[in-house]
Design a protein around this motif. Structure first.
Motif, PDB file in Angstrom:
ATOM      1  N   ARG A  18       1.991 -41.808 -22.788  1.00  0.00           N
ATOM      2  CA  ARG A  18       2.047 -42.874 -23.792  1.00  0.00           C
ATOM      3  C   ARG A  18       1.099 -44.010 -23.420  1.00  0.00           C
ATOM      4  N   GLY A  19       1.033 -44.333 -22.116  1.00  0.00           N
ATOM      5  CA  GLY A  19       0.096 -45.367 -21.681  1.00  0.00           C
ATOM      6  C   GLY A  19      -1.346 -44.947 -21.871  1.00  0.00           C
ATOM      7  N   VAL A  20      -1.653 -43.680 -21.577  1.00  0.00           N
ATOM      8  CA  VAL A  20      -3.012 -43.182 -21.803  1.00  0.00           C
ATOM      9  C   VAL A  20      -3.348 -43.200 -23.289  1.00  0.00           C
ATOM     10  N   ALA A  21      -2.379 -42.845 -24.121  1.00  0.00           N
ATOM     11  CA  ALA A  21      -2.611 -42.845 -25.570  1.00  0.00           C
ATOM     12  C   ALA A  21      -2.859 -44.257 -26.090  1.00  0.00           C
ATOM     13  N   GLU A  22      -2.194 -45.263 -25.503  1.00  0.00           N
ATOM     14  CA  GLU A  22      -2.435 -46.652 -25.909  1.00  0.00           C
ATOM     15  C   GLU A  22      -3.894 -47.039 -25.657  1.00  0.00           C
ATOM     16  N   LEU A  23      -4.430 -46.607 -24.540  1.00  0.00           N
ATOM     17  CA  LEU A  23      -5.832 -46.892 -24.257  1.00  0.00           C
ATOM     18  C   LEU A  23      -6.748 -46.215 -25.269  1.00  0.00           C
ATOM     19  N   VAL A  43      -9.515 -43.405 -18.514  1.00  0.00           N
ATOM     20  CA  VAL A  43      -8.542 -43.855 -17.518  1.00  0.00           C
ATOM     21  C   VAL A  43      -9.250 -44.360 -16.266  1.00  0.00           C
ATOM     22  N   ALA A  44     -10.343 -43.714 -15.880  1.00  0.00           N
ATOM     23  CA  ALA A  44     -11.079 -44.164 -14.695  1.00  0.00           C
ATOM     24  C   ALA A  44     -11.652 -45.564 -14.899  1.00  0.00           C
ATOM     25  N   ILE A  45     -12.096 -45.856 -16.113  1.00  0.00           N
ATOM     26  CA  ILE A  45     -12.672 -47.175 -16.393  1.00  0.00           C
ATOM     27  C   ILE A  45     -11.579 -48.230 -16.539  1.00  0.00           C
ATOM     28  N   GLY A  96      -8.353 -48.111 -15.385  1.00  0.00           N
ATOM     29  CA  GLY A  96      -7.210 -47.816 -14.525  1.00  0.00           C
ATOM     30  C   GLY A  96      -6.347 -49.033 -14.245  1.00  0.00           C
ATOM     31  N   THR A  97      -6.963 -50.185 -14.078  1.00  0.00           N
ATOM     32  CA  THR A  97      -6.195 -51.405 -13.802  1.00  0.00           C
ATOM     33  C   THR A  97      -5.320 -51.788 -14.985  1.00  0.00           C
ATOM     34  N   SER A  98      -5.871 -51.662 -16.184  1.00  0.00           N
ATOM     35  CA  SER A  98      -5.075 -51.972 -17.379  1.00  0.00           C
ATOM     36  C   SER A  98      -3.927 -50.993 -17.539  1.00  0.00           C
ATOM     37  N   LEU A  99      -4.152 -49.737 -17.188  1.00  0.00           N
ATOM     38  CA  LEU A  99      -3.104 -48.743 -17.326  1.00  0.00           C
ATOM     39  C   LEU A  99      -1.935 -49.024 -16.406  1.00  0.00           C
ATOM     40  N   THR A 100      -2.197 -49.529 -15.204  1.00  0.00           N
ATOM     41  CA  THR A 100      -1.096 -49.812 -14.281  1.00  0.00           C
ATOM     42  C   THR A 100      -0.163 -50.895 -14.816  1.00  0.00           C
ATOM     43  N   HIS A 101      -0.700 -51.821 -15.615  1.00  0.00           N
ATOM     44  CA  HIS A 101       0.147 -52.865 -16.186  1.00  0.00           C
ATOM     45  C   HIS A 101       0.988 -52.342 -17.357  1.00  0.00           C
ATOM     46  N   MET A 102       0.592 -51.217 -17.940  1.00  0.00           N
ATOM     47  CA  MET A 102       1.355 -50.642 -19.052  1.00  0.00           C
ATOM     48  C   MET A 102       2.507 -49.764 -18.578  1.00  0.00           C
ATOM     49  N   LEU A 103       2.448 -49.288 -17.353  1.00  0.00           N
ATOM     50  CA  LEU A 103       3.412 -48.288 -16.893  1.00  0.00           C
ATOM     51  C   LEU A 103       4.631 -48.934 -16.259  1.00  0.00           C
ATOM     52  N   PRO A 104       5.786 -48.270 -16.365  1.00  0.00           N
ATOM     53  CA  PRO A 104       6.943 -48.710 -15.571  1.00  0.00           C
ATOM     54  C   PRO A 104       6.644 -48.588 -14.090  1.00  0.00           C
ATOM     55  N   HIS A 105       7.312 -49.424 -13.305  1.00  0.00           N
ATOM     56  CA  HIS A 105       6.995 -49.503 -11.874  1.00  0.00           C
ATOM     57  C   HIS A 105       7.255 -48.176 -11.164  1.00  0.00           C
ATOM     58  N   GLN A 106       8.338 -47.477 -11.526  1.00  0.00           N
ATOM     59  CA  GLN A 106       8.652 -46.236 -10.820  1.00  0.00           C
ATOM     60  C   GLN A 106       7.620 -45.152 -11.089  1.00  0.00           C
ATOM     61  N   ILE A 107       7.019 -45.158 -12.278  1.00  0.00           N
ATOM     62  CA  ILE A 107       5.981 -44.169 -12.578  1.00  0.00           C
ATOM     63  C   ILE A 107       4.670 -44.560 -11.901  1.00  0.00           C
TER      64      ILE A 107
END
Length: 315
Positions: free
Chosen positions: A228-233, A289-291, A293-304
């Motif tokens: 879902r986070g990848v799809a948001e990007l 995702v490689a470009i 990646g920092t934005s994706l970490t803020h979208m994800l739950p901490h455990q994931i």
């Protein structure tokens, strides 16, 4: 025996006076009028006359200065001449401006606590309207919040209020402008608002892999959250508009399995797409995702986020 009293003869003048008095005592009768048939007017677009100094999309995302009420801001002055039909002096929407708008709408939908389905349907309505009607840049933000409102009315139990959406635009647009544009969007889309989205296919493929026991329920849900986070990007990137939602969904799940290093990755044949299209989409998602990646970490739950290592997985 009672005999009637003899009546005296009445003169013609007295009869005339009595007749006039009787007519004056009667209530006036209102004549019925036929309903007047008025010509039905088609839906009118917003005022197409451009104002001097129309702002670009970058100005729309800037808040008014703290010392003013926003009445003289570039966005507010452009909103008074906001029109989905571009004039000769107006700037059309570009892929870059679309990216900026969706990069702003994604945190907005998260701030309201809206579902991912609402965001996907918002992008679907926005892109479908852009294929039917050219839009000037000075009212592109208004189109974004209008599409969000229409999508939330279809999906959410408690959609955001118009006042809240207009406040996000720093008072650059009026309630009447939003309502007018909502009518235009509904008219252009022929009130056909339902559409299969990436969110729908993520749910479908997740249930399918659990049913055939390709993954445990917990692993499948974690992969779905990461996908879902990848799809948001991908929603904000114009390059992914050429892919169908089902193709994007299965590729986002495959990339999520790779990032989480699951022992049984999702079967790409679930979507029944050609191998070339799958590999092309998957390669672009890896680069995205490689470009970002920092934005994706803020979208994800901490455990994931703790379970996946983005740089190492993408090497």
């Amino acid at each position: 025996m009672v005999t009637p009293c003899p009546t005296s003869p009445v003169s013609p003048a007295a009869r005339a006076r009595r007749r006039d008095n009787d007519q004056n005592l009667r209530a006036p009768v209102k004549k019925s009028r036929r309903p007047r048939l008025r010509r039905k007017q088609p839906l009118q677009l917003l005022d197409p006359s451009p104002l001097p100094g129309d702002s670009g999309v970058c100005d729309l995302f800037e808040s008014p200065s703290s010392g003013s009420d926003g009445a003289d801001s570039p966005a507010a002055s452009a909103a008074r001449g906001c029109s989905p039909l571009p004039g000769p002096a107006q700037q059309l929407v570009t892929a870059e401006s679309r990216c900026k708008l969706l990069s702003w709408l994604i945190p907005v939908h998260r701030q309201f606590g809206l579902s991912f389905e609402s965001l996907c349907l918002t992008v679907n309505i926005l892109d479908r309207f852009l294929t039917t009607t050219p839009v000037a840049a000075d009212c592109f933000q208004l189109l974004g919040v209008t599409s969000l409102l229409i999508a939330c009315k279809q999906v959410e139990v408690h959609p955001p209020r118009v006042k809240q959406l207009l406040a996000l635009c720093c008072g650059a647009f009026s309630r009447q402008q939003l309502c007018n544009l909502e009518c235009i969007v509904l008219h252009k889309l022929h009130f056909s608002l339902g559409a299969p989205t990436i969110s729908f296919f993520l749910e479908h493929f997740t249930h399918a892999r659990v049913e055939v026991r390709q993954a445990e329920v917990s692993q499948a849900l974690e992969a779905q959250a990461l996908a879902r986070g990848v799809a948001e990007l991908s929603l904000a990137d114009y390059a992914f508009t050429s892919y169908t939602p089902s193709l994007l969904a299965i590729c986002c799940l495959a990339l999520a399995d790779r990032l989480l290093q699951l022992p049984c990755p999702v079967d790409l044949r679930l979507g029944e797409h050609p191998e070339a299209a799958l590999q092309d989409c998957l390669g672009k998602l890896q680069l995205l995702v490689a470009i970002n990646g920092t934005s994706l970490t803020h979208m994800l739950p901490h455990q994931i986020y703790e379970k996946c290592s983005l740089p190492r997985s993408l090497k």
